[in-house]
Design an enzyme around this catalytic site. Structure first.
Site, PDB file in Angstrom:
ATOM      1  N   ARG A 128       4.308  -1.228 -22.122  1.00  0.00           N
ATOM      2  CA  ARG A 128       3.850   0.090 -21.653  1.00  0.00           C
ATOM      3  C   ARG A 128       2.330   0.190 -21.536  1.00  0.00           C
ATOM      4  NH1 ARG A 128       7.724   1.804 -25.609  1.00  0.00           N
ATOM      5  NH2 ARG A 128       9.773   2.083 -24.655  1.00  0.00           N
ATOM      6  N   LYS A 150      -5.096   1.509  -8.229  1.00  0.00           N
ATOM      7  CA  LYS A 150      -3.775   1.434  -7.597  1.00  0.00           C
ATOM      8  C   LYS A 150      -3.205   0.038  -7.808  1.00  0.00           C
ATOM      9  CE  LYS A 150      -3.852   4.736  -3.775  1.00  0.00           C
ATOM     10  NZ  LYS A 150      -3.639   4.839  -2.322  1.00  0.00           N
ATOM     11  N   GLU A 192     -11.907  -3.413   5.670  1.00  0.00           N
ATOM     12  CA  GLU A 192     -11.979  -2.353   4.650  1.00  0.00           C
ATOM     13  C   GLU A 192     -13.414  -1.859   4.477  1.00  0.00           C
ATOM     14  OE1 GLU A 192      -9.518  -0.774   3.284  1.00  0.00           O
ATOM     15  OE2 GLU A 192      -7.774  -2.102   3.113  1.00  0.00           O
ATOM     16  N   LYS A 234     -16.120   4.463  -2.491  1.00  0.00           N
ATOM     17  CA  LYS A 234     -14.788   4.521  -3.095  1.00  0.00           C
ATOM     18  C   LYS A 234     -14.848   5.198  -4.474  1.00  0.00           C
ATOM     19  CE  LYS A 234     -10.459   2.340  -3.796  1.00  0.00           C
ATOM     20  NZ  LYS A 234      -9.512   1.290  -3.438  1.00  0.00           N
ATOM     21  N   GLU A 244      -4.485  10.556  -5.953  1.00  0.00           N
ATOM     22  CA  GLU A 244      -4.191  10.782  -4.544  1.00  0.00           C
ATOM     23  C   GLU A 244      -3.445  12.088  -4.300  1.00  0.00           C
ATOM     24  OE1 GLU A 244      -2.207   7.553  -2.471  1.00  0.00           O
ATOM     25  OE2 GLU A 244      -3.578   7.825  -0.809  1.00  0.00           O
ATOM     26  N   ARG A 248      -8.268  11.519  -1.776  1.00  0.00           N
ATOM     27  CA  ARG A 248      -8.203  10.064  -1.843  1.00  0.00           C
ATOM     28  C   ARG A 248      -7.453   9.447  -0.671  1.00  0.00           C
ATOM     29  NH1 ARG A 248      -7.004   6.090  -6.984  1.00  0.00           N
ATOM     30  NH2 ARG A 248      -7.007   4.206  -5.732  1.00  0.00           N
ATOM     31  N   ASN A 252      -7.090   5.639   3.151  1.00  0.00           N
ATOM     32  CA  ASN A 252      -6.030   4.946   3.886  1.00  0.00           C
ATOM     33  C   ASN A 252      -6.212   5.038   5.399  1.00  0.00           C
ATOM     34  OD1 ASN A 252      -4.484   3.714   1.903  1.00  0.00           O
ATOM     35  ND2 ASN A 252      -3.401   5.607   1.433  1.00  0.00           N
ATOM     36  N   HIS A 255      -4.417   2.662   7.659  1.00  0.00           N
ATOM     37  CA  HIS A 255      -3.371   2.015   6.867  1.00  0.00           C
ATOM     38  C   HIS A 255      -1.957   2.435   7.280  1.00  0.00           C
ATOM     39  CE1 HIS A 255      -6.790   0.880   4.484  1.00  0.00           C
ATOM     40  NE2 HIS A 255      -6.065   0.291   3.555  1.00  0.00           N
ATOM     41  N   HIS A 259       0.194  -0.587   7.830  1.00  0.00           N
ATOM     42  CA  HIS A 259       1.350  -0.922   6.993  1.00  0.00           C
ATOM     43  C   HIS A 259       2.590  -1.153   7.842  1.00  0.00           C
ATOM     44  CE1 HIS A 259      -0.261   1.062   3.012  1.00  0.00           C
ATOM     45  NE2 HIS A 259      -0.839  -0.086   3.291  1.00  0.00           N
ATOM     46  N   HIS A 272      -3.395  -7.992   5.404  1.00  0.00           N
ATOM     47  CA  HIS A 272      -3.544  -6.545   5.239  1.00  0.00           C
ATOM     48  C   HIS A 272      -4.747  -6.022   6.038  1.00  0.00           C
ATOM     49  CE1 HIS A 272      -3.636  -2.612   3.395  1.00  0.00           C
ATOM     50  NE2 HIS A 272      -4.852  -2.822   2.943  1.00  0.00           N
TER      51      HIS A 272
END
Lengths: 371, 371
Positions: A128, A150, A192, A234, A244, A248, A252, A255, A259, A272
């Site tokens: 955990r 993330k 990016e 960032k 997010e 935030r 993306n 993206h 994606h 990517h």
């Protein structure tokens, strides 16, 4: 051009209350890591890397860490986005348990975005939660995936669908590791970096236009500036919206389309950053058709994307109904709500917004922007 | 006997800043769930349950939720601790993605501890976090596993090794669902209830001694009190130490030995509560041999454990070197540090501590306490 604001001459700080941490940017940082007080204490270290990076930088990091931890283990994963799945993640858990690693074991992610995402999710989930440090060795990971907490793995039905928000205790960007980066991955990282211009800082976009040749030649001064400014932007965004809930999502930009390309082509076929490159052009084109930016802005972005060595046009994912396939894939995007796709669009140069768009218009953009 | 302190006549509140939530305890709560303002809003609901509970209470919950959510999906998992693994967890992710569920989908865990642990970890990980509600239908889940935000799956090398701290938005303990609980599972739940006496509240232990027959007869007034007092004590502990940095470990009284039995016998052979029952006796015996409690205390605990229908003696895990096998399994416990096992011991009746013990003494206890 406005002067750039630096938070700190050496480090960029991510401010997140008790989860705050530093991003170190510099040359030959791996060697000095053991003497660095910012590296968390622990009973052991596990270096998570991949088969490409391990022979290049694995022993350099392990030698440094052996001065700080009683034991240092290494687990070497297969390389590539197509391996960012449960089976590969489980190799990390197997190693941790076989070595009897406890809750005070520190994970080090040595590699690109895939290694960082998997090591981060493993650190978030093992017992955990155990501490971890990002040591990104690709440009993309240095400016994006290793910063902001993330972590995730892919599911056959969607990218990054299973993961956690989990902050590292430190990020170490050693610019020397970029020397060995394949040129295709250098370009992917530049995607990016370019992103931060349209969404937040047109001065930075101007700087990139001036210095693109230096960046492609891996000039370390230029790289240091590009990495630092990207991390600053960032940090500013993530510091306001860690999970997010709103702002935030602008990170993306490009993206949502990107994606879809990555998933539609099969993970690993497009990098990517390549998906983000073509995706930014598509998102800018959609912004233009919605009346948010003029065509000169779209043209300027396309020139920069092309100069960075990135694809300008999206892939054809389905010969019969290409736009339909894009829409299908984009509806499972994490930003979608009740099946409505939320696009990150440019709402005037240097400013982003998140909004829906009519399917018919999105289809027009896809038809116009795919090879 | 001191009067019991209730935080609230209806609910027990878990105080964790912006992650605070209520535990509702009462009869026939499932039916009224849709009209309850505490149930989180969302675009859809996914009920996670198992093949045993689904036919009993599945439709009752789904009918109620359909009044509150536009769509309600169900995923039915195989029943049993031996299925608390990645493959079963992935059935939840498959369902979420196949139904196109977005970030505003609310997961409902309808079942015992295994369902709650898996639904909770799925909620923590799906798109990096979606809201979830615990609807525990076993006594053990009502007093322990559904409260406090621990979620996890097992790994072949250790129980609950992969998971997250992730709080539900609401816990609904409907005492009516205990009518159908097999008697063996009722006893398993009583183990976690008995636990709260030695570690925190000897008055409660006295109350349990007086009311054990009523509890075994499923008297709802007695059950309501036992569930409420257990949740109050757990709320108090978790509110002070959400992520188990210290105090919270006392809730694992009996669990270090118990987990070894569960893992050593193969998950599912012993119920978790059965392992805790025998484990508490072993931990009490170790406390006694360390001079922390007298033998009358150990004898008193043994009587209560036996009356609850729980095993008094640990299983033999290895005919050749039973104590060695226990030690081996306990060294991978999450509380272990650098291979040193940390035991939760009774430091005087009603008070627990966490400390190491000499291997030789632990071996003596295991030899004395196993069948």
């Amino acid at each position: 051009m406005k002067p750039f604001v630096f938070f700190n001459a050496e480090n960029v700080r991510i401010q997140l209350d008790d989860r705050s941490y530093d991003i170190q940017i510099g040359q030959n940082l791996l060697q000095g890591l053991s003497g660095d007080g910012a590296v968390p204490a622990g009973t052991a270290a596990l270096v998570v890397t991949n088969e490409t990076v391990q022979p290049l930088y694995g022993s350099r990091l392990v030698v440094a860490l052996k001065q700080r931890y009683p034991v240092v283990h290494t687990v070497t994963l297969p390389d590539g986005e197509e391996h960012k799945n449960w089976q590969t993640l489980n190799l990390i858990f197997d190693a941790l348990l076989q070595h009897g690693c406890d809750r005070k074991t520190v994970l080090f992610a040595l590699g690109g975005g895939v290694v960082g995402d998997m090591a981060g999710f493993a650190a978030a989930s093992y017992m955990r939660g155990v501490p971890f440090v990002q040591v990104p060795t690709t440009l993309l990971a240095q400016v994006d995936s290793s910063v902001g907490g993330k972590t995730a793995i892919n599911h056959p039905l969607g990218k990054n669908m299973i993961g956690a928000f989990y902050q590292p205790q430190l990020v170490v960007c050693d610019l020397a590791t970029l020397d060995t980066l394949p040129v295709r991955e250098l370009s992917a990282g530049l995607a990016e970096i370019i992103k931060y211009g349209p969404i937040a800082d047109m001065d930075f976009m101007g700087w990139l236009e001036e210095h693109m040749d230096s960046l492609l030649a891996r000039d370390r001064t230029a790289l240091a500036h590009a990495v630092r400014r990207s991390c600053e932007i960032k940090a500013w965004v993530v510091g306001q919206d860690e999970r997010e809930a709103g702002l935030r999502a602008i990170l993306n930009f490009g993206h949502t389309f990107g994606h879809a390309i990555e998933a539609g082509m099969g993970y690993g076929a497009w990098l990517h950053g390549e998906g983000v490159g073509a995706g930014m052009v598509m998102a800018a084109e959609l912004s233009h058709r919605l009346g948010l930016v003029d065509d000169a802005f779209v043209a300027r972005l396309k020139v920069l994307v092309q100069r960075a060595g990135l694809p300008l046009r999206g892939a054809v994912l389905d010969a019969a109904d290409n736009a339909g396939r894009y829409l299908e894939l984009m509806r499972v995007d994490k930003k979608a709500e009740a099946g409505e796709i939320r696009f990150v669009l440019i709402d005037g140069p240097g400013r982003a917004c998140v909004r829906a768009a009519p399917d018919a218009l999105v289809r027009e953009v896809i038809d116009a922007c795919c090879a």
